[in-house]
Design an enzyme around this catalytic site. Sequence first.
Site, short mmCIF file in Angstrom:
data_model
loop_
_atom_site.label_atom_id
_atom_site.label_comp_id
_atom_site.label_asym_id
_atom_site.label_seq_id
_atom_site.Cartn_x
_atom_site.Cartn_y
_atom_site.Cartn_z
N ASP A 149 0.87 -1.17 0.00
CA ASP A 149 0.00 0.00 0.00
C ASP A 149 0.91 1.22 0.00
O ASP A 149 2.13 1.10 0.25
CB ASP A 149 -0.89 -0.04 1.24
CG ASP A 149 -1.75 1.19 1.39
OD1 ASP A 149 -2.30 1.67 0.37
OD2 ASP A 149 -1.87 1.70 2.52
N ASP B 18 -0.16 4.99 1.24
CA ASP B 18 -0.38 5.87 2.39
C ASP B 18 -0.33 5.10 3.70
O ASP B 18 -1.09 4.14 3.90
CB ASP B 18 -1.73 6.57 2.25
CG ASP B 18 -1.76 7.49 1.04
OD1 ASP B 18 -0.89 8.36 0.95
OD2 ASP B 18 -2.63 7.32 0.18
#
Length: 245
Positions: A8, A10
């Site tokens: 991922d 963020d």
Amino acid sequence: MLKAIIFDCDGVLVDTERDGHRVGFNRAFAQFGIDVEWDVPLYGKLLQVAGGKERMRAYFEEYGWPANKAAELGSRDELIKALHKAKTEITAGLVAEGALPLRPGIVRLVDEALAADVRLGVCTTSNPLFIDAVLDLFGPDRKAEFGFVHAGDVVARKKPDPEIYELAKMSLELPVSQCVVIEDSRNGLLAAKGAGLPCLITTSTYTVDEDFSEADLVVPELGDAPTINVTLADLGELAAEHAAA
């Protein structure tokens, strides 16, 4: 044998939410003359909605739309698009300025993966312009090794829906027993697990108190020496344990 890591963005590559995206949204609101400011606790609540455009829409639906500005731009949809474009440019600028560094252990783990010919990819709801700025932090040689970046609106349904990780599986063409996802949020965890992938959680500012009971491992950060919490070998063991379960 581990053959791929899917990150991922963020909260995993960079702890972006509080001092990156939140700041970007607030500056975009001010730029458009909208009297809205998301403080730290409110933004934590809004993060339950995946996707920046969806987050703004949820906020305006609850607290009221800036009707004059929406009318000026032609519609609510056009307002959301314009705000999000401005916010993305602002946050990409923050990354480029060095205000949002890579999290501890990320470069180390990427280097371990590259040395072992483990493939790298990214699955994120962030805008492609923003994730491109984040990947620039790795330097051109490492950045070029990320085999795919699925970002923004590349899928119709965002996390916790598993669609983006199903897309990653198609990109990799590997069995799930040879892949590991690294996430920081419950939405991301549910998306990875929904696609049948093993998932390690590295908690971030806003997610530290979320429920990660389904995760294969939870750590505060990947870590650099002398406090290394996760190595490539650890990820390989997670994948093997997931396959055996």
